[in-house]
Design an enzyme around this catalytic site. Structure first.
Site, PDB file in Angstrom:
ATOM      1  N   ARG A  54       0.870  -1.183   0.000  1.00  0.00           N
ATOM      2  CA  ARG A  54       0.000   0.000   0.000  1.00  0.00           C
ATOM      3  C   ARG A  54       0.904   1.229   0.000  1.00  0.00           C
ATOM      4  O   ARG A  54       2.126   1.124   0.107  1.00  0.00           O
ATOM      5  CB  ARG A  54      -1.012   0.009   1.147  1.00  0.00           C
ATOM      6  CG  ARG A  54      -0.629  -0.638   2.435  1.00  0.00           C
ATOM      7  CD  ARG A  54       0.478   0.050   3.183  1.00  0.00           C
ATOM      8  NE  ARG A  54       0.202   1.455   3.390  1.00  0.00           N
ATOM      9  CZ  ARG A  54       1.099   2.354   3.690  1.00  0.00           C
ATOM     10  NH1 ARG A  54       2.383   2.013   3.807  1.00  0.00           N
ATOM     11  NH2 ARG A  54       0.800   3.606   3.865  1.00  0.00           N
ATOM     12  N   GLY A  55       0.272   2.404  -0.086  1.00  0.00           N
ATOM     13  CA  GLY A  55       1.053   3.635  -0.213  1.00  0.00           C
ATOM     14  C   GLY A  55       1.266   3.922  -1.696  1.00  0.00           C
ATOM     15  O   GLY A  55       1.591   3.005  -2.472  1.00  0.00           O
ATOM     16  N   ALA A  56       1.104   5.196  -2.064  1.00  0.00           N
ATOM     17  CA  ALA A  56       1.040   5.548  -3.488  1.00  0.00           C
ATOM     18  C   ALA A  56       2.240   5.048  -4.300  1.00  0.00           C
ATOM     19  O   ALA A  56       2.084   4.432  -5.368  1.00  0.00           O
ATOM     20  CB  ALA A  56       0.908   7.067  -3.619  1.00  0.00           C
ATOM     21  N   ARG A  94      -7.442  -0.104  -6.706  1.00  0.00           N
ATOM     22  CA  ARG A  94      -7.660   0.996  -5.752  1.00  0.00           C
ATOM     23  C   ARG A  94      -7.764   2.293  -6.564  1.00  0.00           C
ATOM     24  O   ARG A  94      -6.963   2.512  -7.472  1.00  0.00           O
ATOM     25  CB  ARG A  94      -6.514   1.081  -4.728  1.00  0.00           C
ATOM     26  CG  ARG A  94      -6.460  -0.162  -3.821  1.00  0.00           C
ATOM     27  CD  ARG A  94      -5.570   0.057  -2.613  1.00  0.00           C
ATOM     28  NE  ARG A  94      -6.122   1.038  -1.701  1.00  0.00           N
ATOM     29  CZ  ARG A  94      -5.435   1.577  -0.693  1.00  0.00           C
ATOM     30  NH1 ARG A  94      -4.180   1.247  -0.495  1.00  0.00           N
ATOM     31  NH2 ARG A  94      -6.002   2.461   0.111  1.00  0.00           N
ATOM     32  N   GLN A 207      -2.318   2.955  10.047  1.00  0.00           N
ATOM     33  CA  GLN A 207      -0.998   2.864   9.404  1.00  0.00           C
ATOM     34  C   GLN A 207       0.064   3.658  10.169  1.00  0.00           C
ATOM     35  O   GLN A 207       1.247   3.344  10.082  1.00  0.00           O
ATOM     36  CB  GLN A 207      -1.060   3.380   7.958  1.00  0.00           C
ATOM     37  CG  GLN A 207      -1.830   2.497   6.992  1.00  0.00           C
ATOM     38  CD  GLN A 207      -3.249   2.970   6.826  1.00  0.00           C
ATOM     39  OE1 GLN A 207      -3.865   3.476   7.774  1.00  0.00           O
ATOM     40  NE2 GLN A 207      -3.810   2.814   5.640  1.00  0.00           N
ATOM     41  N   ASP A 248      -1.527  11.041  -2.074  1.00  0.00           N
ATOM     42  CA  ASP A 248      -1.895   9.920  -2.952  1.00  0.00           C
ATOM     43  C   ASP A 248      -2.223  10.417  -4.354  1.00  0.00           C
ATOM     44  O   ASP A 248      -2.116   9.661  -5.323  1.00  0.00           O
ATOM     45  CB  ASP A 248      -3.070   9.160  -2.343  1.00  0.00           C
ATOM     46  CG  ASP A 248      -2.653   8.520  -1.027  1.00  0.00           C
ATOM     47  OD1 ASP A 248      -2.197   7.368  -1.043  1.00  0.00           O
ATOM     48  OD2 ASP A 248      -2.722   9.205   0.011  1.00  0.00           O
ATOM     49  N   ASN A 258      -4.944  12.868   0.472  1.00  0.00           N
ATOM     50  CA  ASN A 258      -4.084  12.046   1.336  1.00  0.00           C
ATOM     51  C   ASN A 258      -5.001  11.344   2.335  1.00  0.00           C
ATOM     52  O   ASN A 258      -6.228  11.553   2.339  1.00  0.00           O
ATOM     53  CB  ASN A 258      -3.049  12.929   2.048  1.00  0.00           C
ATOM     54  CG  ASN A 258      -1.927  12.113   2.668  1.00  0.00           C
ATOM     55  OD1 ASN A 258      -1.282  11.327   1.978  1.00  0.00           O
ATOM     56  ND2 ASN A 258      -1.694  12.260   3.956  1.00  0.00           N
ATOM     57  N   LYS A 259      -4.415  10.505   3.165  1.00  0.00           N
ATOM     58  CA  LYS A 259      -5.207   9.674   4.083  1.00  0.00           C
ATOM     59  C   LYS A 259      -6.225  10.493   4.861  1.00  0.00           C
ATOM     60  O   LYS A 259      -5.945  11.617   5.279  1.00  0.00           O
ATOM     61  CB  LYS A 259      -4.246   8.948   5.030  1.00  0.00           C
ATOM     62  CG  LYS A 259      -4.881   7.956   5.973  1.00  0.00           C
ATOM     63  CD  LYS A 259      -5.749   6.922   5.288  1.00  0.00           C
ATOM     64  CE  LYS A 259      -5.010   6.091   4.276  1.00  0.00           C
ATOM     65  NZ  LYS A 259      -5.922   5.202   3.494  1.00  0.00           N
TER      66      LYS A 259
HETATM   67  O1  MRU Z   1      -4.453   3.503   2.139  1.00  0.00           O
HETATM   68  P1  MRU Z   1      -2.963   3.571   2.036  1.00  0.00           P
HETATM   69  O2  MRU Z   1      -2.235   3.028   3.228  1.00  0.00           O
HETATM   70  O3  MRU Z   1      -2.441   3.037   0.726  1.00  0.00           O
HETATM   71  O4  MRU Z   1      -2.781   5.131   2.033  1.00  0.00           O
HETATM   72  C1  MRU Z   1      -1.675   5.761   1.632  1.00  0.00           C
HETATM   73  C2  MRU Z   1      -1.093   6.486   2.766  1.00  0.00           C
HETATM   74  O5  MRU Z   1      -0.487   5.869   3.616  1.00  0.00           O
HETATM   75  C3  MRU Z   1      -1.192   7.905   2.878  1.00  0.00           C
HETATM   76  O6  MRU Z   1      -2.269   8.528   2.405  1.00  0.00           O
HETATM   77  C4  MRU Z   1       0.143   8.531   2.593  1.00  0.00           C
HETATM   78  O7  MRU Z   1       0.240   9.671   3.329  1.00  0.00           O
HETATM   79  C5  MRU Z   1       0.395   8.826   1.152  1.00  0.00           C
HETATM   80  S1  MRU Z   1       0.990   7.466   0.289  1.00  0.00           S
HETATM   81  C6  MRU Z   1       2.550   7.980  -0.135  1.00  0.00           C
END
Ligand code: MRU
Length: 375
Positions: A54-56, A94, A207, A248, A258-259
């Protein structure tokens, strides 16, 4: 970055077998460090969907390797059709991170230049490796560009600890290495600047608590876990010198997805004159969009993530428990959009810029002519 002193990336080819991709299983952290094998594009789709990865940045790199695995298992006669199906399946896993579609598109363009089946497979491997290497390199550059910002705060504080608040995990686990929001932190820590990180727990999947706290501990960076709602209080009491988050997806005018909860941190930072930085590589830009609140697709995930929490019992077993009445309904949006006006600056691999269309295009002049949807 290091895991128990040994350097790791988040994704790599299995030593001795370049038909297998290996990833850290992030659903098991922080309680267990496990590595999973991915051997097909279906495996990669599942790993992105269930958030093993996960994570962009890491979603993008995983998708790139997924396209490579798709090449390996595609019949030469149906190559074009099968690859387009693989890309479509990956993009459907996603919706919010821009890096996913970006990586699939880049892989399709590269693979298309090969003339034979063998040539296309080797181009796919080369391109996926390049995407992963660039991701790590861009994060390193983000750290270098941000270091003077943290140094300046440290000088102003005359050697007192610099307090940085971050939300979710835009750390090395969210990328191939180093991380975006954590790159400045690791750069400053290596440079000997005394710093401390406030880690938002980041409900519902936590996370921050399970990933950011774990990776900062592995690198020896001082940090404290806080409840998601604590940030505003800390800012009111002068306990936060800067906020750094990842992204993201970002529109060409600087609105940042972002999250979920990032927007509230940005509002609190703005109200307390705390600088709010967003660190991101160029693969997270969506230059085709303008107006993030209206136009960035926001993932809505299953309600179980809100209604239940998973953790380790005192006996050491991993258990999932419900935290609300049995019949309580819940909704679960994964991301929110922070309007550009609340962001002090963006930190990219090319440098710093204002979160405005003019600022962004000053770093990415080649995007001046690209069209934008939305207002
Ligand atoms: O849902 P996720 O864990 O894939 O979300 C991504 C993140 O952890 C955050 O939004 C993060 O700050 C950006 S991803 C580089």
């Amino acid at each position: 970055m290091n895991v128990n002193g040994t350097p790791f990336r988040t994704i790599w080819l299995k030593p001795g077998n370049d038909h297998v991709v290996q990833v850290i299983d992030q659903t098991k952290l922080p309680h267990a460090f496990e590595v999973n094998d991915l051997v097909s594009v279906e495996d990669v789709c599942n790993a992105i969907r269930d958030m093993t990865v996960r994570g962009a940045g890491l979603i993008g790199a995983s998708a790139a390797y997924g396209m490579y695995l798709a090449c390996l298992h595609t019949h030469a006669t149906d190559f074009q059709h099968d690859l387009i199906c693989a890309g479509t399946a990956l993009k459907a896993t996603r919706p919010t991170a821009a890096n996913l579609a970006w990586a699939v598109h880049r892989m399709l363009l590269a693979i298309d230049t090969g003339r034979t089946y063998a040539e296309r497979c080797s181009i796919a491997l080369r391109e996926a490796t390049a995407i992963a290497d660039e991701d790590a390199d861009h994060c390193l550059r983000i750290g270098a560009h941000a270091l003077p910002i943290i140094s300046a705060i440290a000088s102003r504080k005359q050697g007192q600890v610099v307090n940085i608040l971050t939300h979710c995990n835009a750390g090395w686990l969210a990328f191939v290495d180093v991380g975006s929001a954590t790159a400045p932190i690791y750069a400053a820590h290596s440079a000997g600047i005394p710093l401390h990180v406030w880690v938002d727990e980041t409900r519902p999947r936590n996370q921050g608590a399970s990933l950011t706290a774990w990776e900062l501990a592995q690198q020896g960076v001082p940090h404290t876990l806080i409840a998601d709602n604590a940030g505003g209080h800390l800012m009111q009491h002068g306990l936060v010198d800067m906020v750094i988050t990842g992204a993201d997806r970002i529109t060409r005018n600087g609105d940042v997805a972002n999250k979920i909860g990032t927007y509230l941190k940005a509002l609190a930072a703005h109200d307390n004159q705390v600088p709010m930085y967003v660190a991101l590589p160029s693969s997270t830009f969506d230059f085709a969009l303008r107006g993030g609140v209206a136009n960035i697709p926001i993932e809505e995930r299953g309600s179980a993530e809100v209604r239940f929490v998973t953790g380790q019992t005192q006996q050491g077993t991993i258990e999932t428990v419900r935290i609300c009445p049995q019949t309580t309904p819940a909704r679960n949006w994964g991301f929110d959009v922070t309007p550009a006006r609340l962001i002090t600056q963006l930190i990219c691999e090319r440098g710093l810029c204002d979160a405005t269309e003019a600022g962004i295009l000053s770093l990415f002049p080649e995007q001046r002519e690209s069209g934008a949807a939305g207002g």
